[in-house]
Scaffold this motif. Structure first.
Motif, PDB file in Angstrom:
ATOM      1  N   HIS A  77      31.728  72.806  23.683  1.00  0.00           N
ATOM      2  CA  HIS A  77      32.137  71.404  23.781  1.00  0.00           C
ATOM      3  C   HIS A  77      31.174  70.482  23.046  1.00  0.00           C
ATOM      4  CE1 HIS A  77      34.149  73.506  27.065  1.00  0.00           C
ATOM      5  NE2 HIS A  77      35.153  72.715  26.745  1.00  0.00           N
ATOM      6  N   GLU A  78      31.744  69.515  22.353  1.00  0.00           N
ATOM      7  CA  GLU A  78      30.958  68.556  21.574  1.00  0.00           C
ATOM      8  C   GLU A  78      30.321  67.476  22.436  1.00  0.00           C
ATOM      9  OE1 GLU A  78      30.222  68.682  18.263  1.00  0.00           O
ATOM     10  OE2 GLU A  78      31.170  70.658  18.371  1.00  0.00           O
ATOM     11  N   VAL A  79      31.005  67.071  23.499  1.00  0.00           N
ATOM     12  CA  VAL A  79      30.497  65.988  24.344  1.00  0.00           C
ATOM     13  C   VAL A  79      29.242  66.487  25.069  1.00  0.00           C
ATOM     14  CG1 VAL A  79      31.001  64.467  26.303  1.00  0.00           C
ATOM     15  CG2 VAL A  79      32.780  64.959  24.618  1.00  0.00           C
ATOM     16  N   PRO A  80      28.133  65.733  24.953  1.00  0.00           N
ATOM     17  CA  PRO A  80      26.898  66.150  25.607  1.00  0.00           C
ATOM     18  C   PRO A  80      27.067  66.352  27.115  1.00  0.00           C
ATOM     19  CG  PRO A  80      26.476  64.364  24.062  1.00  0.00           C
ATOM     20  CD  PRO A  80      27.970  64.509  24.167  1.00  0.00           C
ATOM     21  N   PHE A  81      26.351  67.295  27.624  1.00  0.00           N
ATOM     22  CA  PHE A  81      26.261  67.636  29.047  1.00  0.00           C
ATOM     23  C   PHE A  81      27.495  68.347  29.609  1.00  0.00           C
ATOM     24  CE2 PHE A  81      23.816  63.613  28.466  1.00  0.00           C
ATOM     25  CZ  PHE A  81      22.552  64.178  28.498  1.00  0.00           C
ATOM     26  N   VAL A  82      28.562  68.487  28.852  1.00  0.00           N
ATOM     27  CA  VAL A  82      29.762  69.157  29.364  1.00  0.00           C
ATOM     28  C   VAL A  82      29.489  70.647  29.574  1.00  0.00           C
ATOM     29  CG1 VAL A  82      32.155  69.815  28.851  1.00  0.00           C
ATOM     30  CG2 VAL A  82      31.401  67.449  28.507  1.00  0.00           C
ATOM     31  N   ASP A  83      28.935  71.309  28.572  1.00  0.00           N
ATOM     32  CA  ASP A  83      28.647  72.738  28.728  1.00  0.00           C
ATOM     33  C   ASP A  83      27.586  72.972  29.802  1.00  0.00           C
ATOM     34  OD1 ASP A  83      30.474  73.734  26.814  1.00  0.00           O
ATOM     35  OD2 ASP A  83      29.077  73.261  25.194  1.00  0.00           O
ATOM     36  N   LEU A  84      26.596  72.102  29.864  1.00  0.00           N
ATOM     37  CA  LEU A  84      25.570  72.194  30.895  1.00  0.00           C
ATOM     38  C   LEU A  84      26.224  72.115  32.277  1.00  0.00           C
ATOM     39  CD1 LEU A  84      22.331  72.169  31.009  1.00  0.00           C
ATOM     40  CD2 LEU A  84      22.601  69.751  31.533  1.00  0.00           C
ATOM     41  N   GLY A  85      27.143  71.170  32.430  1.00  0.00           N
ATOM     42  CA  GLY A  85      27.850  70.993  33.696  1.00  0.00           C
ATOM     43  C   GLY A  85      28.761  72.157  34.026  1.00  0.00           C
ATOM     44  N   LEU A  86      29.516  72.621  33.045  1.00  0.00           N
ATOM     45  CA  LEU A  86      30.424  73.745  33.279  1.00  0.00           C
ATOM     46  C   LEU A  86      29.660  74.995  33.709  1.00  0.00           C
ATOM     47  CD1 LEU A  86      32.973  73.437  30.334  1.00  0.00           C
ATOM     48  CD2 LEU A  86      33.384  72.944  32.755  1.00  0.00           C
ATOM     49  N   ALA A  87      28.541  75.250  33.057  1.00  0.00           N
ATOM     50  CA  ALA A  87      27.747  76.430  33.408  1.00  0.00           C
ATOM     51  C   ALA A  87      27.185  76.297  34.827  1.00  0.00           C
ATOM     52  CB  ALA A  87      26.616  76.625  32.406  1.00  0.00           C
ATOM     53  N   TYR A  88      26.686  75.137  35.165  1.00  0.00           N
ATOM     54  CA  TYR A  88      26.087  74.898  36.475  1.00  0.00           C
ATOM     55  C   TYR A  88      27.135  75.039  37.577  1.00  0.00           C
ATOM     56  CZ  TYR A  88      22.982  72.463  39.809  1.00  0.00           C
ATOM     57  OH  TYR A  88      22.180  72.114  40.871  1.00  0.00           O
ATOM     58  N   ILE A  89      28.285  74.418  37.376  1.00  0.00           N
ATOM     59  CA  ILE A  89      29.378  74.498  38.357  1.00  0.00           C
ATOM     60  C   ILE A  89      29.886  75.935  38.448  1.00  0.00           C
ATOM     61  CG2 ILE A  89      31.745  73.751  38.871  1.00  0.00           C
ATOM     62  CD1 ILE A  89      30.911  71.060  37.380  1.00  0.00           C
ATOM     63  N   GLY A  90      30.026  76.589  37.304  1.00  0.00           N
ATOM     64  CA  GLY A  90      30.485  77.981  37.287  1.00  0.00           C
ATOM     65  C   GLY A  90      29.535  78.908  38.025  1.00  0.00           C
ATOM     66  N   PHE A  91      28.230  78.684  37.853  1.00  0.00           N
ATOM     67  CA  PHE A  91      27.237  79.488  38.561  1.00  0.00           C
ATOM     68  C   PHE A  91      27.368  79.273  40.068  1.00  0.00           C
ATOM     69  CE2 PHE A  91      22.985  80.397  40.252  1.00  0.00           C
ATOM     70  CZ  PHE A  91      22.724  81.627  39.677  1.00  0.00           C
ATOM     71  N   ALA A  92      27.558  78.022  40.465  1.00  0.00           N
ATOM     72  CA  ALA A  92      27.721  77.712  41.889  1.00  0.00           C
ATOM     73  C   ALA A  92      28.953  78.402  42.467  1.00  0.00           C
ATOM     74  CB  ALA A  92      27.816  76.196  42.093  1.00  0.00           C
ATOM     75  N   GLU A 128      20.501  68.756  25.133  1.00  0.00           N
ATOM     76  CA  GLU A 128      21.647  67.904  25.476  1.00  0.00           C
ATOM     77  C   GLU A 128      21.279  66.418  25.358  1.00  0.00           C
ATOM     78  OE1 GLU A 128      24.931  68.899  26.162  1.00  0.00           O
ATOM     79  OE2 GLU A 128      24.115  70.772  25.402  1.00  0.00           O
ATOM     80  N   ILE A 129      20.085  66.062  25.757  1.00  0.00           N
ATOM     81  CA  ILE A 129      19.635  64.674  25.607  1.00  0.00           C
ATOM     82  C   ILE A 129      19.577  64.303  24.127  1.00  0.00           C
ATOM     83  CG2 ILE A 129      17.625  63.130  25.889  1.00  0.00           C
ATOM     84  CD1 ILE A 129      17.184  64.508  28.645  1.00  0.00           C
ATOM     85  N   ASN A 130      19.058  65.215  23.307  1.00  0.00           N
ATOM     86  CA  ASN A 130      19.016  64.969  21.857  1.00  0.00           C
ATOM     87  C   ASN A 130      20.421  64.853  21.275  1.00  0.00           C
ATOM     88  OD1 ASN A 130      16.227  64.982  21.886  1.00  0.00           O
ATOM     89  ND2 ASN A 130      16.062  67.125  21.278  1.00  0.00           N
ATOM     90  N   LYS A 131      21.328  65.662  21.770  1.00  0.00           N
ATOM     91  CA  LYS A 131      22.727  65.609  21.332  1.00  0.00           C
ATOM     92  C   LYS A 131      23.344  64.254  21.698  1.00  0.00           C
ATOM     93  CE  LYS A 131      26.806  68.560  22.149  1.00  0.00           C
ATOM     94  NZ  LYS A 131      27.221  69.765  22.905  1.00  0.00           N
ATOM     95  N   ALA A 132      23.039  63.755  22.893  1.00  0.00           N
ATOM     96  CA  ALA A 132      23.543  62.450  23.329  1.00  0.00           C
ATOM     97  C   ALA A 132      22.955  61.338  22.461  1.00  0.00           C
ATOM     98  CB  ALA A 132      23.211  62.213  24.802  1.00  0.00           C
ATOM     99  N   THR A 133      21.668  61.427  22.168  1.00  0.00           N
ATOM    100  CA  THR A 133      21.019  60.430  21.311  1.00  0.00           C
ATOM    101  C   THR A 133      21.660  60.432  19.924  1.00  0.00           C
ATOM    102  OG1 THR A 133      18.939  60.661  22.518  1.00  0.00           O
ATOM    103  CG2 THR A 133      18.816  59.698  20.311  1.00  0.00           C
TER     104      THR A 133
END
Length: 184
Positions: A77-92, A128-133
């Motif tokens: 995913h191009e939108v920052p933090f989406v993959d980070l969120g998906l992985a975190y939720i998926g792990f949970a 992800e922060i750098n991607k958002a910037t």
């Protein structure tokens, strides 16, 4: 002549990790652990004075397991933090007991915070922060905090069974939150 030790610390940790993954760390007893490791309780008490030392080792193994999970997660995913969120939720969703140990129990060891765990050795959050910037976000650090509160809440809901969105809905929700936080 003393008997040679037949069970190693690594084998005990692996057995405790399996129990933790399936039932939660709080379900570990010396007898259950001995049965899972295929030994008596004596080697466990020889290696570990108390459960705190074992918990630290299991926590460290769970942290490495999460890092491997995130590193192996398909990030598309191009939108920052989406993959980070998906992985975190998926792990949970997939490993609720490990998620509880790492991100809810407050049992962090070695001074590692939740941020340290998620950032990992490859600086996942920094990327992800750098991607958002790079995509024009004004205060990417603040944006991360807002997204993280949102993502962590979703992860906690996944552990309790209150999160039932499919991946497409999760992506849409995370993208929507990102855009809303960018405006705010």
């Amino acid at each position: 002549m003393s008997r040679k030790a037949t069970i190693t610390q690594k084998e005990i940790v692996n057995a405790a990790f399996k129990i933790t993954k399936k039932e939660g760390f709080e379900q570990i007893t010396s007898r259950k652990l001995a049965a899972a490791a295929g030994c008596s309780t004596q080697p466990i008490f020889r290696i570990y004075e108390n459960m705190d030392g074992l918990k630290k080792d299991v926590y460290d193994k769970a942290a490495a397991y999460y890092e491997d999970y995130y590193n192996d997660f398909n990030k598309t995913h191009e939108v920052p933090f989406v993959d980070l969120g998906l992985a975190y939720i998926g792990f949970a969703q997939k490993y609720p007991h490990l998620f509880r140990l790492l991100f809810i129990s407050g049992q962090g060891t070695g001074g590692r915070s939740m941020y340290d765990l998620v950032n990992g050795s490859t600086e996942n959050v920094v990327k992800e922060i750098n991607k958002a910037t790079a995509s024009g976000a004004g205060n990417a650090q603040q944006l991360f905090m807002q997204m993280w509160i949102f993502i962590h809440g979703a992860g906690c809901m996944a552990v309790t069974g209150d999160y039932d969105l499919d991946e497409a809905s999760s992506v849409a929700m995370l993208e929507s939150a990102y855009k809303a936080f960018c405006l705010g």
